[in-house]
Design a protein around this motif. Structure first.
Motif, PDB file in Angstrom:
ATOM      1  N   GLN A  11       0.842  -1.195   0.000  1.00 37.93           N
ATOM      2  CA  GLN A  11       0.000   0.000   0.000  1.00 37.93           C
ATOM      3  C   GLN A  11       0.882   1.253   0.000  1.00 37.93           C
ATOM      4  N   THR A  12       0.527   2.218  -0.840  1.00 41.02           N
ATOM      5  CA  THR A  12       1.261   3.497  -0.854  1.00 41.02           C
ATOM      6  C   THR A  12       0.530   4.567  -0.051  1.00 41.02           C
ATOM      7  N   THR A  13      -0.748   4.332   0.187  1.00 43.36           N
ATOM      8  CA  THR A  13      -1.547   5.244   1.021  1.00 43.36           C
ATOM      9  C   THR A  13      -2.482   4.406   1.886  1.00 43.36           C
ATOM     10  N   ILE A  14      -3.027   5.029   2.907  1.00 40.19           N
ATOM     11  CA  ILE A  14      -4.051   4.358   3.710  1.00 40.19           C
ATOM     12  C   ILE A  14      -5.378   4.506   2.979  1.00 40.19           C
ATOM     13  N   PRO A  15      -6.031   3.408   2.560  1.00 38.85           N
ATOM     14  CA  PRO A  15      -7.295   3.514   1.815  1.00 38.85           C
ATOM     15  C   PRO A  15      -8.310   4.363   2.575  1.00 38.85           C
ATOM     16  N   SER A  16      -8.937   5.295   1.854  1.00 37.24           N
ATOM     17  CA  SER A  16      -9.883   6.229   2.496  1.00 37.24           C
ATOM     18  C   SER A  16     -11.049   5.489   3.135  1.00 37.24           C
ATOM     19  N   GLU A  17     -11.399   4.308   2.588  1.00 38.52           N
ATOM     20  CA  GLU A  17     -12.519   3.544   3.146  1.00 38.52           C
ATOM     21  C   GLU A  17     -12.271   3.117   4.590  1.00 38.52           C
ATOM     22  N   VAL A  18     -11.001   2.996   4.936  1.00 39.92           N
ATOM     23  CA  VAL A  18     -10.663   2.586   6.301  1.00 39.92           C
ATOM     24  C   VAL A  18     -11.200   3.579   7.323  1.00 39.92           C
ATOM     25  N   PHE A  19     -11.202   4.859   6.961  1.00 40.13           N
ATOM     26  CA  PHE A  19     -11.605   5.892   7.911  1.00 40.13           C
ATOM     27  C   PHE A  19     -13.111   5.916   8.160  1.00 40.13           C
ATOM     28  N   CYS A  20     -13.847   5.077   7.433  1.00 39.61           N
ATOM     29  CA  CYS A  20     -15.293   4.954   7.658  1.00 39.61           C
ATOM     30  C   CYS A  20     -15.604   3.904   8.728  1.00 39.61           C
TER      31      CYS A  20
END
Length: 531
Positions: free
Chosen positions: A66-75
Motif C-alpha cells: 500500500q502506498t496510502t491508507i485507503p480512504s474507506e478505512v476511515f469509515c
C-alpha cells in the motif's frame, strides 16, 4: 541454541504482538479486491474497495504494498486494531482522527516522514508502533497528546535524544521500545513514566547504565544489550521489581554488589563483557532461572551459581573454564547447559545427576572420549547417533527398555565393548559386522521383534548369532561373485556393457507395465458402462 527470554510481547527490534481479536458484536464481512494486477503489473496507487457488513473491530492491511491508507478505512468507526506495517506509506492523512475507537495502530516499516497533528486526537489509542520510518523528529511532539498510550515503539528511527515532552505527558506508558537508535542518555524527565514496566534500549550508544531508570520502581524488564556500557550505578538496588536484565555485548568489567537487592531477578544476561568474577552476594539470587556468562574470561567457576536452586538454563561458552565445583551437581533443575569452547579435558561428572537436562553442549573442549560405561536404560531413546563409534574405550552399553529400531553400523567400531544390553526395544536386525567385536561377551536381545537374525537364533545366544552373521556375509559374497560372473559373461558374448544391459532390462520392465495397464483399461471402461 535457545536464547534468554526477553518478553512475551517484545523482543529487541522484532516486534511480536498478538493480532488475534474477538469480534463478538455481530458478524463481520471484509472483502478487499485488488485492481490493476492484470499481466502481473499492479497499479502503483490501486485503492482496494472495502465492503463491510456488521461492526469491524480488527483490520490487517500489513505487507500489501500500500502506498496510502485507503480512504474507506476511515469509515470504520468501530475499528479498534489496525495493522498497516510493511507497506510503502509516506504520510498519515488527517482523516486518521475519524478512527475514534482505535486502540492499537501499527505503522512500522513504512516511509513515513512526518506525524500529522490529527494523530494526536486518537484519545483511545493504547499501542502505537512507528518503528523503521524516516521520521522527522520535529513531529514527534504529537505523540505526547496520546495520553492513553500504554505501549510506544520507536525502534530504528535514528533518534539521538528522546523527546522530553513525551516524558512529561504520557503517564500511563508501560512499554517503551527505543532499540536501534543513537541514544547516549535518557532525559531526567523519564522518571515521570512511573508505570513503565519494560524498556528496550538495545543497539544504542549508552556508555553507562542510565541512572534515571533506577527511579522507575515498577520496571520489570531492562534491555541494554549491544551498547558501550562500562558502569552500573549502585542505585540499581532500588529496582526491587526487576525480573529480566539484559546487558550482553557491553564493556562491563564488574557488576555492583548491590544488584543482589533485586531479589525478583530471574533472567540475567552478562555475556560478552569483560568480567572475571561475580560478586559474592550473588548467591542470594534464589529466583534466578536463566544466566548468560558466555564470552567472559572467568578466572574460575563462580560458585555463587550453585546456590540457585531454580537455575534451569546457563550459557558458559568460551569462558576459559577447566573444571566444575562439586556443588554444581546440586543444580538438578538444569535443562540447558552450554559449556562449549572451554578447557575441559574430561567429561564433568557433576553433570550426571542432572536428570532434567535436555540440551548439553561440550563441543570444542579438550575432552578425550575415554568413557567406559554408558547407561541409557528406561528412557524413550529412538536412535543412537553414528558418533557413538568414537567412544573407543566403551566397555558397557546399556540401552534396554527404550524405543530403538536399529543400531548404527558405527557400533562395530567399539572394539573394547564387552556387554551390549538392548533388550525390550523395537530392533528387527543387527549390524552385519557385529561379530567383529571380539571382546563382546554378553548380548541381550530378548523383547525385540528380531527378524535378522531370526528370533529363534537370537534365543540361542551369542555363538549362534555370530554363526548366523558370518554365514549371511558368506552368502552375500557368493551372490556378489555370481552376479559379477554373469555380468562378465554377458559382456563377453557381445551383449554390450553392463550399463547398457541395465538400460535394456529397465526398458523391458517399463514396457511390460505399460502393457499390463493397457489390458486393465477396457475392464474399467466396461465397468463404467454398467454403472
Amino acid at each position: 541454541m535457545v536464547e534468554l527470554q526477553r518478553s512475551g510481547c517484545d523482543d529487541a527490534l522484532d516486534v511480536h504482538f498478538s493480532k488475534a481479536r474477538t469480534e463478538s458484536l455481530g458478524d463481520v464481512c471484509l472483502q478487499i479486491s485488488r485492481h490493476g494486477q492484470e499481466d502481473g503489473k499492479p497499479e502503483k496507487e490501486a485503492v482496494p474497495p472495502v465492503q463491510v457488513a456488521g461492526r469491524l473491530f480488527f483490520l490487517d492491511l500489513g505487507n500489501q504494498q500500500q502506498t496510502t491508507i485507503p480512504s474507506e478505512v476511515f469509515c470504520l468507526g468501530d475499528l479498534e486494531e489496525l495493522h498497516l506495517e510493511g507497506n510503502l506509506i509516506e504520510s498519515i492523512p488527517g482523516e486518521i482522527h475519524r478512527l475514534k475507537n482505535v486502540k492499537v495502530l501499527y505503522l512500522n516499516k513504512n516511509n513515513i516522514q512526518a506525524i500529522c497533528e490529527e494523530l494526536g486526537e486518537l484519545k483511545c489509542l493504547q499501542s502505537l508502533d512507528l518503528s523503521s520510518n524516516p521520521l522527522s523528529h520535529n513531529s514527534l511532539h504529537v505523540i505526547s497528546k496520546l495520553q492513553a498510550l500504554r505501549q510506544l515503539r520507536l525502534y530504528d528511527v535514528n533518534l539521538d535524544e528522546f523527546p522530553v515532552q513525551i516524558c512529561k505527558c504520557l503517564h500511563h506508558v508501560e512499554l517503551l521500545g527505543l532499540s536501534g537508535n543513537q541514544l547516549r542518555c535518557l532525559p531526567k524527565e523519564i522518571v515521570n513514566l512511573r508505570k513503565l514496566r519494560e524498556i528496550y534500549l538495545q543497539k544504542n550508544i549508552f556508555e553507562s547504565f542510565p541512572i534515571e531508570l533506577c527511579h522507575l520502581l515498577n520496571l520489570e524488564i531492562i534491555d541494554l544489550e549491544q551498547n558501550l556500557v562500562s558502569f552500573i550505578p549502585e542505585e540499581v538496588a532500588s529496582l526491587i521489581n526487576l525480573v529480566k536484565l539484559f546487558l550482553a555485548h557491553n564493556n562491563l568489567s564488574s557488576v555492583p554488589d548491590m544488584l543482589h537487592h533485586c531479589q525478583k531477578l530471574s533472567v540475567l544476561d552478562l555475556s560478552n563483557n569483560l568480567l572475571h568474577r561475580l560478586p559474592p552476594s550473588f548467591k542470594e539470587f534464589t529466583e534466578m532461572s536463566e544466566l548468560g556468562l558466555s564470552g567472559n574470561s572467568l578466572e574460575k567457576f563462580p560458585r555463587q551459581i550453585c546456590h540457585w536452586p531454580s537455575l534451569c538454563l546457563i550459557y558458559l561458552k568460551n569462558t576459559g573454564l577447566q573444571v566444575l565445583p562439586a556443588s554444581f551437581a546440586k543444580l538438578t533443575e538444569m535443562k540447558i547447559l552450554d559449556l562449549s569452547e572451554n578447557q575441559f579435558d574430561a567429561f564433568p561428572k557433576q553433570i550426571c545427576p542432572m536428570s532434567n537436562l535436555e540440551v548439553l553442549s561440550l563441543d570444542d573442549n579438550q575432552i578425550c572420549k575415554n568413557l567406559k560405561e554408558l547407561h541409557l536404560e528406561n528412557n524413550c531413546v529412538e536412535c543412537l547417533p553414528p558418533s557413538i563409534g568414537l567412544l573407543t574405550h566403551l566397555e558397557i552399553l546399556n540401552c534396554h527398555n527404550n524405543l530403538l529400531q536399529e543400531l548404527p553400523d558405527s557400533i562395530c567400531q567399539l572394539q573394547g565393548l564387552q556387554e551390549l544390553l538392548v533388550q525390550n526395544n523395537q530392533l528387527f536386525q543387527l549390524p552385519g559386522n557385529l561379530d567383529s567385536l571380539q571382546k563382546l561377551q554378553l548380548v541381550l536381545l530378548d523383547g525385540n521383534p528380531m527378524m535378522d537374525p531370526p528370533i529363534e537364533v537370537c534365543n540361542q545366544g551369542k555363538l549362534a548369532i555370530w554363526k548366523y552373521l558370518k554365514e549371511k556375509r558368506e552368502q552375500n559374497l557368493k551372490a556378489t561373485k555370481i552376479q559379477a560372473w554373469w555380468r562378465g559373461l554377458m559382456v563377453r558374448k557381445g551383449c554390450g556393457t553392463f550399463a547398457e544391459l541395465q538400460k535394456l532390462m529397465k526398458k523391458g520392465k517399463k514396457e511390460k507395465k505399460e502393457k499390463e495397464k493397457g489390458k486393465e483399461k477396457p475392464g474399467k471402461g466396461a465397468k463404467g458402462k454398467k454403472k
